[in-house]
Design an enzyme around this catalytic site. Structure first.
Site, PDB file in Angstrom:
ATOM      1  N   ASP A   1       0.850  -1.195   0.000  1.00 58.62           N
ATOM      2  CA  ASP A   1       0.000   0.000   0.000  1.00 58.62           C
ATOM      3  C   ASP A   1       0.883   1.242   0.000  1.00 58.62           C
ATOM      4  O   ASP A   1       2.102   1.159   0.177  1.00 58.62           O
ATOM      5  CB  ASP A   1      -0.885  -0.056   1.262  1.00 58.62           C
TER       6      ASP A   1
ATOM      7  N   GLU B   1       2.503   4.977  -4.096  1.00 56.41           N
ATOM      8  CA  GLU B   1       2.470   5.892  -5.271  1.00 56.41           C
ATOM      9  C   GLU B   1       3.788   6.615  -5.459  1.00 56.41           C
ATOM     10  O   GLU B   1       4.122   6.915  -6.613  1.00 56.41           O
ATOM     11  CB  GLU B   1       1.316   6.891  -5.098  1.00 56.41           C
TER      12      GLU B   1
ATOM     13  N   ASP C   1      -8.994   3.610  -2.026  1.00 53.66           N
ATOM     14  CA  ASP C   1      -9.953   4.074  -1.029  1.00 53.66           C
ATOM     15  C   ASP C   1     -11.242   4.604  -1.632  1.00 53.66           C
ATOM     16  O   ASP C   1     -11.474   5.815  -1.710  1.00 53.66           O
ATOM     17  CB  ASP C   1      -9.282   5.129  -0.145  1.00 53.66           C
TER      18      ASP C   1
HETATM   19  C1  GLC Z   1      -4.721   3.289   2.881  1.00 54.84           C
HETATM   20  C2  GLC Z   1      -5.209   2.043   2.137  1.00 54.84           C
HETATM   21  C3  GLC Z   1      -6.269   1.357   2.958  1.00 54.84           C
HETATM   22  C4  GLC Z   1      -5.713   1.029   4.328  1.00 54.84           C
HETATM   23  C5  GLC Z   1      -5.207   2.294   5.025  1.00 54.84           C
HETATM   24  C6  GLC Z   1      -4.520   2.003   6.327  1.00 54.84           C
HETATM   25  O1  GLC Z   1      -5.708   4.244   2.944  1.00 54.84           O
HETATM   26  O2  GLC Z   1      -5.665   2.353   0.860  1.00 54.84           O
HETATM   27  O3  GLC Z   1      -6.735   0.198   2.311  1.00 54.84           O
HETATM   28  O4  GLC Z   1      -6.703   0.439   5.108  1.00 54.84           O
HETATM   29  O5  GLC Z   1      -4.276   2.959   4.182  1.00 54.84           O
HETATM   30  O6  GLC Z   1      -3.440   1.168   6.159  1.00 54.84           O
END
Ligand code: GLC
Length: 750
Positions: A407, A410, A481
């Site tokens: 995650d 980017e 998200d």
């Molecule tokens: C980001 C991710 C999400 C995750 C959050 C906390 O927003 O896209 O899926 O739950 O971070 O890690």
């Protein structure tokens, strides 16, 4: 880019080197139907991150200089190169397919400097500044083009009339149609007209733009802020062949472990062992089949990667995870790139010592902030960093982790964007953030995949939020998200379809919605849609209304369960589709236009999709709706629930009470089914059930051990089922390499 008259040309293999007044360029035949257009604006070498290995294949061609230009012709494509480095593509009969635009650029709205001042004063800023483009390619619109692909962009299926930007972006606002960029950069699209289909892949990792007829009805254009002009024109007899060729170039999504196709339960906010235990118990006690539980950032110690919070897991996460495994749950853990800046934290210290983090131009470790606070960014473009990162996953695997969820890659940065000149690597070469940004997630996914493959040996399971063209070789993706809003359930259909058409078949959205609060009705309509999506995961954000299936009472639970169970029954069908995806690049979830290109309704159909080539789902994606209009393209269709037959093309009003997702199966189909099970492998898979829909058709069914790479050595079974009009089925074994084939194949009585 100022090219003048074509002065000389020469041939080197299948590549024509062109010398124009003002610069050199190349036109090359990469493989049948694939033409490369290259101008070395940033140096002579190709720097593709998407294409690995030598993809060139022999193609028979002729080269001839005529009055109107230099013609490079193959059996399928004719390319004409003219002064000014104009490049036009024709079909084998000389019909125009993809032509450079020759008129004057006439933007729809010219923003005068005065008006720009006014808009800036009103708070619009960055988007008005004329971007600094290294090049632009302007192509003629013939009028009838529909555009598909371009990755995870918001909005509807057909991208005609819109403009987009490729710059991997983590924007927490609800994603709406006017967003130009999201987490992924897939600079590939396919065009469809009444007579042709073709694809363009701009292999350039810098910030780039795709204006698909937003600026003008006469042309579309694409361009980038830096790098070389390097694009591929991909011909084909339809969208499937164009996509197959794109996948040949950038790689296919490898067959995943079978359990990854099951149901995944996740939430940002399972804080402790007790929380996760409650979820595991809830799933089994409520009879919701499930294969994976996801661990979001709270499993870590202070959000430090490659750590586990011992306190919250009573000192022994390993025993806890092995307890989960005994009940069929595979733990998938989040892993973010940002490494906490903290003295004494081994990952940080080792990274600094070895020069494994991105730096400022002056050579200091570059620090921004993510979940752990101040953090350094691994320089994933450096192969040694990829290896280091991959190896560190051993800590997680040793505890029993089965999948890695990448995650914030980017990369996200809480203290403003990384400066363009932040120093990264591209192999041994020094590169800048401007060049590496869009491939940061790609490199991280590669590091995770290669590391897992080395350490575990089974087919790695990686999920990533950010990626570039070609990431499908390493990772599945989710759409980041989203929110628990109806608009995002609606958007999930075109978004997943376009991801599939961009070479990323293994994709999913957060079922139920991530941000905002879901409602029972939204959740049910979402599971009815998402049970067909390749990645099937319920995930939600901290502080939102909990949305595990049992949170809303027995009726919601019953309906939810029905659709999870449907998915589990259909797993052999999904697995077959993944096998097909690896061989041909065909997505799992497909827009109707993929199979019915001549059908005008199919071309812009946003609220139905196909699962493979023989199942059509028309979920309800609006609040309160209990009946909907369903469009069925040409052919004989069975209503999955009633068995009623319908002949397309036809539009029907379909009843769809809250427990029904309208599903149709094409006559002549056989859907291979598994016996009921609560997780993949619970039931010994020695029996296959066939759900038959009389008509004429053939289905190839695939079976292997579901987790190793042995299938690449031929250790699999391939069955061929031929369906007849009377509903009888002939079974043939086309390939017999798996040592545990079915003991029984039985037709299911309907
Ligand atoms: C980001 C991710 C999400 C995750 C959050 C906390 O927003 O896209 O899926 O739950 O971070 O890690």
């Amino acid at each position: 880019m100022e090219f003048g008259v074509l002065k000389h040309y020469s041939l080197s293999g299948q590549t024509v080197r062109l010398e124009f007044e003002g610069g050199t360029a190349e036109i090359g035949l990469t493989a049948p139907g694939i033409v490369n257009v290259f101008a070395p604006l940033a140096g002579p070498e190709r720097r593709s991150k998407a294409i690995e290995g030598d993809k060139s294949r022999p193609v028979a061609f002729r080269l001839e200089r005529r009055d109107d230009g230099l013609w490079l012709e193959t059996d399928e494509v004719k390319v004409r190169v003219g002064d000014g480095f104009t490049v036009d593509f024709f079909d084998a009969d000389g019909g125009e397919v993809c032509m450079d635009y020759r008129g004057q650029r006439r933007p729809l709205e010219r923003i005068t400097p005065e008006r720009a001042q006014l808009l800036i004063a009103e708070g619009h800023g960055a988007e008005l500044a004329e971007p600094d483009r290294a090049f632009e390619v302007v192509k003629k619109l013939s009028g009838g083009e529909h555009f598909y692909g371009l990755g995870d962009k918001t909005g509807f299926l057909d991208k005609r009339g819109y403009d987009y930007e490729m710059w991997n972006t983590d924007n927490p606002d609800p994603h709406v149609d006017s967003f130009k960029a999201l987490y992924k950069s897939i600079p590939f699209f396919m065009a469809l007209t009444d007579s042709h289909a073709y694809g363009i892949f701009l292999d350039n990792t810098f910030r780039s733009w795709f204006n698909m007829g937003q600026e003008s009805e006469d042309y579309y254009w694409f361009g980038a802020a830096g790098g070389s002009l390097d694009y591929y024109y991909i011909a084909g007899d339809g969208l499937p062949q164009v996509l197959e060729r794109y996948t040949y170039l950038t790689g296919a999504c490898p067959l995943p472990q079978k359990w990854t196709l099951g149901y995944h339960q996740s939430r940002w906010g399972y804080m402790t062992q007790e929380d996760v235990q409650e979820i595991a118990d809830g799933l089994r006690n409520h009879d919701i089949p499930c294969d994976a539980i996801h661990f979001d950032i709270d499993y870590m110690q202070d959000y430090k990667v490659f750590t586990w919070n011992k306190e919250r897991y009573h000192g022994d996460p390993k025993s806890f995870l092995s307890g989960l495994a005994a009940r069929g749950f595979k733990p998938v853990v989040i892993n973010d790139p940002g490494v906490k800046q903290e003295a004494g934290y081994p990952i940080y210290e080792e990274g600094v010592e070895k020069g494994f983090f991105a730096t400022t131009p002056e050579g200091e470790v570059y620090i921004n902030a993510v979940w752990p606070g101040d953090a350094a960014y691994p320089d994933f473009g450096n192969p040694a960093v990829q290896e280091w990162w991959g190896r560190n996953q051993k800590f997680l695997l040793d505890l029993g982790v089965r999948g890695i969820w990448n995650d914030m890659n980017e990369p996200a940065s809480f203290k403003g964007p990384l400066p363009d000149d932040t120093v990264f690597s591209d192999g041994a070469r020094r590169a800048t953030h401007a060049e590496i940004h869009n491939v940061y997630g790609h490199f991280m996914a590669k590091a995770a995949y290669e590391g897992l493959k080395e350490l575990d040996g089974r087919r790695p399971f990686v999920i990533t939020r950010a990626c570039y063209a070609g990431t499908q070789k390493y990772s599945t993706v989710w759409t980041g998200d989203n929110h628990s809003i109806w608009a995002h359930l609606q958007m999930s259909i075109p978004q997943l379809c376009n991801l599939g058409l961009s070479g990323l078949p293994f994709a999913g959205t957060d079922l139920g919605g991530f941000g905002s609060d879901t409602t029972p009705e939204l959740l049910l309509r979402w599971v009815q849609t998402a049970c067909f999506s390749p990645l099937f995961r319920n995930h939600s954000a901290l502080g939102t209304r909990p949305q595990e299936p049992w949170r809303f009472g027995p009726e919601v639970l019953d309906v939810y369960r029905r659709y999870v169970k449907l998915r589990y029954r259909w797993l052999p069908y999904f697995y077959d589709l993944f096998w097909e995806a690896e061989r041909t690049g065909a997505p799992i979830l497909r827009p109707l236009v993929f199979h019915y290109p001549g059908d005008r309704t199919a071309r812009t159909c946003n609220d139905e999709f196909m699962v493979g080539d023989r199942v059509l789902a028309a979920p309800v994606v609006q609040q309160g709706v209990r009946q909907r209009l369903v469009y069925l393209p040409q052919g004989e269709w069975y209503d999955y629930w009633t068995g009623e037959t319908l002949t397309g093309p036809v539009s029907v009003i379909q009843d769809a009470p809250l427990d029904v997702c309208p599903i149709y199966v094409k006559a002549g189909s056989v859907i291979p089914l598994s016996p009921p099970q609560s997780w993949v492998g619970e039931a010994e898979p020695d029996t296959l059930l066939l759900d038959v829909y009389p008509g004429e058709g053939v289905w190839d069914h695939y079976l292997d051990d579901g987790e190793s790479f042995d299938y690449r050595e031929g250790k699999y079974h391939q069955y061929r089922f031929t369906v007849h009009k009377d509903g009888s089925v002939d079974t043939e074994t086309v390939h017999a390499g798996y040592d545990r084939p079915y003991r029984e194949i039985r037709v299911l009585a309907r």
